[in-house]
Design a protein around this motif. Structure first.
Motif, short mmCIF file in Angstrom:
data_model
loop_
_atom_site.label_atom_id
_atom_site.label_comp_id
_atom_site.label_asym_id
_atom_site.label_seq_id
_atom_site.Cartn_x
_atom_site.Cartn_y
_atom_site.Cartn_z
N PRO A 77 0.85 -1.19 0.07
CA PRO A 77 0.10 0.01 -0.06
C PRO A 77 0.73 1.37 0.00
O PRO A 77 0.20 2.43 -0.22
CB PRO A 77 -0.81 -0.16 1.34
CG PRO A 77 -0.75 -1.41 1.57
CD PRO A 77 0.42 -2.20 1.14
N TYR A 78 1.93 1.08 0.32
CA TYR A 78 2.90 2.31 0.40
C TYR A 78 3.59 2.49 -0.88
O TYR A 78 4.39 3.64 -1.22
CB TYR A 78 4.23 2.05 1.56
CG TYR A 78 4.54 0.65 1.48
CD1 TYR A 78 5.36 0.16 0.61
CD2 TYR A 78 4.25 -0.40 2.73
CE1 TYR A 78 5.59 -0.94 0.57
CE2 TYR A 78 4.45 -1.51 2.48
CZ TYR A 78 5.36 -2.02 1.43
OH TYR A 78 5.74 -3.27 1.53
N GLN A 79 3.43 1.77 -1.94
CA GLN A 79 3.91 2.02 -3.17
C GLN A 79 3.25 2.73 -4.20
O GLN A 79 1.89 2.08 -4.57
CB GLN A 79 4.34 0.56 -3.84
CG GLN A 79 4.65 0.47 -5.24
CD GLN A 79 5.97 1.24 -5.38
OE1 GLN A 79 6.11 2.52 -5.87
NE2 GLN A 79 7.19 0.63 -5.17
N PRO A 80 3.48 4.03 -4.54
CA PRO A 80 2.60 4.63 -5.21
C PRO A 80 2.49 4.24 -6.81
O PRO A 80 1.49 4.37 -7.55
CB PRO A 80 3.12 6.10 -5.36
CG PRO A 80 4.61 5.96 -4.86
CD PRO A 80 4.64 4.52 -3.92
N GLY A 81 3.41 3.53 -7.33
CA GLY A 81 3.32 2.99 -8.52
C GLY A 81 2.46 1.74 -8.74
O GLY A 81 2.13 1.47 -9.93
N PHE A 82 1.74 1.19 -7.70
CA PHE A 82 0.95 0.09 -7.62
C PHE A 82 -0.59 0.71 -7.44
O PHE A 82 -0.72 1.38 -6.64
CB PHE A 82 1.34 -0.93 -6.53
CG PHE A 82 2.51 -1.79 -6.94
CD1 PHE A 82 3.09 -1.76 -8.32
CD2 PHE A 82 3.16 -2.65 -5.91
CE1 PHE A 82 4.39 -2.29 -8.41
CE2 PHE A 82 4.16 -3.35 -6.19
CZ PHE A 82 4.98 -3.28 -7.58
N LEU A 83 -1.50 -0.13 -7.97
CA LEU A 83 -2.94 0.06 -7.46
C LEU A 83 -2.95 -0.60 -6.08
O LEU A 83 -2.36 -1.54 -5.65
CB LEU A 83 -3.73 -0.54 -8.71
CG LEU A 83 -3.67 -0.35 -10.14
CD1 LEU A 83 -4.37 -1.34 -10.82
CD2 LEU A 83 -4.28 1.02 -10.34
N ASP A 84 -4.05 0.00 -5.32
CA ASP A 84 -4.44 -0.84 -4.36
C ASP A 84 -4.70 -1.77 -4.40
O ASP A 84 -6.07 -2.37 -5.65
CB ASP A 84 -5.58 0.11 -3.55
CG ASP A 84 -6.18 -0.52 -2.49
OD1 ASP A 84 -5.38 -0.65 -1.39
OD2 ASP A 84 -7.28 -0.80 -2.47
N THR A 85 -4.57 -2.89 -3.78
CA THR A 85 -4.74 -4.46 -4.06
C THR A 85 -6.20 -4.82 -3.97
O THR A 85 -6.70 -5.53 -4.66
CB THR A 85 -3.74 -4.99 -3.23
OG1 THR A 85 -2.42 -4.80 -3.70
CG2 THR A 85 -4.09 -6.73 -3.70
N TRP A 86 -6.65 -4.16 -2.80
CA TRP A 86 -8.15 -4.79 -2.49
C TRP A 86 -9.10 -3.96 -3.60
O TRP A 86 -9.94 -4.79 -4.00
CB TRP A 86 -8.67 -4.28 -1.17
CG TRP A 86 -9.52 -5.18 -0.51
CD1 TRP A 86 -11.12 -4.67 -0.84
CD2 TRP A 86 -9.70 -6.57 -0.49
NE1 TRP A 86 -11.99 -5.78 -0.64
CE2 TRP A 86 -11.11 -6.83 -0.31
CE3 TRP A 86 -8.60 -7.45 -0.25
CZ2 TRP A 86 -11.51 -8.22 0.19
CZ3 TRP A 86 -9.10 -8.71 0.26
CH2 TRP A 86 -10.37 -9.20 0.44
N THR A 87 -8.66 -3.04 -3.98
CA THR A 87 -9.60 -2.26 -5.03
C THR A 87 -9.51 -3.07 -6.51
O THR A 87 -10.37 -3.52 -7.12
CB THR A 87 -9.46 -0.79 -5.23
OG1 THR A 87 -9.38 -0.14 -4.07
CG2 THR A 87 -10.26 -0.10 -6.22
N LEU A 88 -8.23 -3.40 -6.67
CA LEU A 88 -7.93 -4.42 -7.80
C LEU A 88 -8.78 -5.65 -7.78
O LEU A 88 -9.29 -6.02 -9.02
CB LEU A 88 -6.40 -4.08 -8.27
CG LEU A 88 -6.06 -5.21 -9.46
CD1 LEU A 88 -6.56 -4.58 -10.59
CD2 LEU A 88 -4.52 -5.09 -9.13
#
Length: 523
Positions: A45-56
């Motif tokens: 969750p601290y990685q701005p280059g990643f989508l939020d996993t639960w939303t994805l």
């Protein structure tokens, strides 16, 4: 052999890239289309280059119909367990029971702390995870009255309402490597989910042992814990390491981990669509085939003194090669029936290997290799008969009944033909992969161990090439089936030729190899 009895499953481990969100979702949808069972994403969750996993995960669940979804694994220090329990149950209800829950104790503590999470020592992180699992399970337990009360050192709930209950029993899988986490996995988890890249030789066996001991101490069966494994590799023409090489190498590696280390779920880390297709089409079916054959193989009976050979004439060839040897594994004889007028090889020119030693006796363990070969062949024979029957049902126009309905989905004739084609092609891939494994592993070993087998090995490898050409003929006939009025005649002829060549070859191979496999071993 370690086997915890779980059905095999194959999945993907995709990058939740925020730069190409639609491509990320499309890749997850492709996983379902090619037949994988599971789609997972890392959670940082601290990685701005990643989508939020639960939303994805929620979007992927909404855009698919069959495939299961899970984090791999959720960063628990940034996800309150009571809220997470409701989120998981809600998505499971909305997706029709397709959610699993991968959890981690936490890592990258500087980044976690920067996001407002609490920095924990390794021991405290494990304790916090144990408390979280207790809260999650109690929130899901709607059969118990009263609110949920857990007064832990790191997570506390005081009278939280229970529910909703998920649509199915969501599995809690833990990413675990160190002793405390492995013990927690054995005590309370439903799955162990490590990554192969973080494991040294022997770590799978050692982890299983620690989990099994912890499960037994907690009054649980070790089989209550599914064993999963994140893997990665390269599909290449050749390779020297695990999962480096052709699909046959992948099949060999995954089958070994399944049978020796009890792994029942393999999750491929890649964003390459071609690798996902090959993993689903070439690797997964063959691994399922080999593991199923091993699981269903009967344990050979202990050797008994040979029965006297009747005086009334010689026994058939297959029996005479093993009569009087105390050999309890019986090769499948060739019945001599041929459907096609074509002959792709001269059966009379097949060489034979050295005669079995009549004084040799074989242990139960030694006999397993030959029986394993026969069991795999029997499965191929059964599927071949099923495909042949489907072809005849298509030709007769009787697709609306019996097995044809379940296999061909009772669509229009044209769509049924394409479904039949997919079924045939899947079977052909299994046969080809089986032969590739033999050519690259088993046959060279037998030839090195006993040079007298060289003529037989050469002939078997030549026949594998011929069978490959016959399978190519089936592929061409499948195209004709949906494009020309005579397509069914071509497909029936191609299937007849495949039946003749494959059954004849399998019987010859068993006749020549079951005894050397017992004498020389598989590897």
């Amino acid at each position: 052999m370690t086997d915890y009895g779980h059905d095999l499953a194959f999945g993907s481990f995709l990058t939740p890239s925020a730069g190409t969100p639609e491509q990320t979702v499309s890749l997850a949808m492709l996983c379902e289309q090619v037949g994988l069972d599971l789609v997972t994403f890392q959670d940082h969750p601290y990685q701005p280059g990643f989508l939020d996993t639960w939303t994805l995960l929620s979007v992927v669940a909404a855009r698919t119909e069959r495939v299961a979804v899970s984090a791999n694994v959720l960063n628990l220090p940034l996800r309150p367990p009571a809220v997470l329990a409701r989120s998981a149950a809600s998505l499971d209800l909305l997706s029709g029971g397709r959610v699993e829950l991968g959890l981690g104790a936490g890592a990258f503590w500087d980044a976690i702390e920067a996001m407002g999470g609490q920095r924990l020592t390794p021991a405290d992180a494990v304790q916090a995870l144990a408390e979280a699992i207790e809260i999650i399970r109690r929130i899901w337990d709607t059969d118990t009255r009263g609110g949920v009360r857990v007064d832990g050192d790191f997570h506390r709930v005081h009278g939280a309402k229970r529910g909703p209950a998920p649509a199915h029993d969501i599995g809690i899988w833990l990413g675990a490597y160190k002793p405390r986490m492995l013990q927690l996995t054995g005590r309370v988890a439903d799955g162990w989910l490590p990554s192969l890249g973080y494991l040294a030789d022997g770590d799978l066996a050692a982890g299983n042992l620690r989990i099994d001991e912890a499960a037994a101490a907690a009054g649980r069966s070790p089989s209550a814990v599914r064993r999963l494994l994140n893997v990665s590799g390269s599909f290449t023409g050749s390779g020297t390491g695990p999962l480096q090489g052709p699909a046959a190498r992948w099949v060999d590696d995954l089958t070994r981990w399944a049978l020796e280390d009890g792994i029942s779920t393999f999750i491929l880390g890649t964003d390459d669509p071609d690798d996902l297709r090959r993993f689903a089409a070439e690797v997964a079916p063959a691994v399922r085939e080999l593991v199923a054959a091993e699981r269903t193989a009967p344990v050979p009976a202990a050797p008994v003194p040979p029965a006297p050979v009747p005086a009334a004439g010689p026994a058939p060839l297959v029996q005479s090669r093993h009569a009087g040897t105390g050999f309890a594994v019986v090769p499948t004889p060739d019945d001599g029936v041929r459907r096609s007028s074509r002959r792709v090889w001269d059966e009379a020119a097949r060489p034979t290997g050295p005669a079995p030693d009549p004084a040799r006796r074989y242990t139960r363990q030694e006999l397993v290799g030959g029986q394993h070969l026969i069991d795999i062949h029997d499965h191929l024979r059964a599927e071949l008969a099923q495909v042949q029957d489907l072809v005849e049902q298509v030709a007769a126009g009787s697709l609306g009944v019996g097995a044809a309905r379940s296999h061909l989905n009772t669509m229009t004739m044209r769509q049924n033909n394409w479904t039949l084609g997919t079924y045939c092609e899947s079977y052909c891939r299994v046969v080809t992969t089986h032969h590739t494994i033999e050519d690259q592993s088993m046959l060279p070993h037998l030839e090195r161990a006993d040079p007298r087998l060289a003529p037989v090995v050469d002939r078997l490898q030549q026949e594998h090439l011929v069978i490959h050409e016959v399978l190519e003929g089936v592929d061409r006939a499948l195209v004709a089936l949906v494009s020309t009025p005579t397509g069914m005649d071509e497909l029936r002829a191609a299937m007849d030729l495949l039946t003749d060549t494959l059954l004849s070859h399998l019987s010859y191979e068993e006749r020549e190899l079951v005894e050397p496999l017992a004498r020389l071993g598989m590897h």
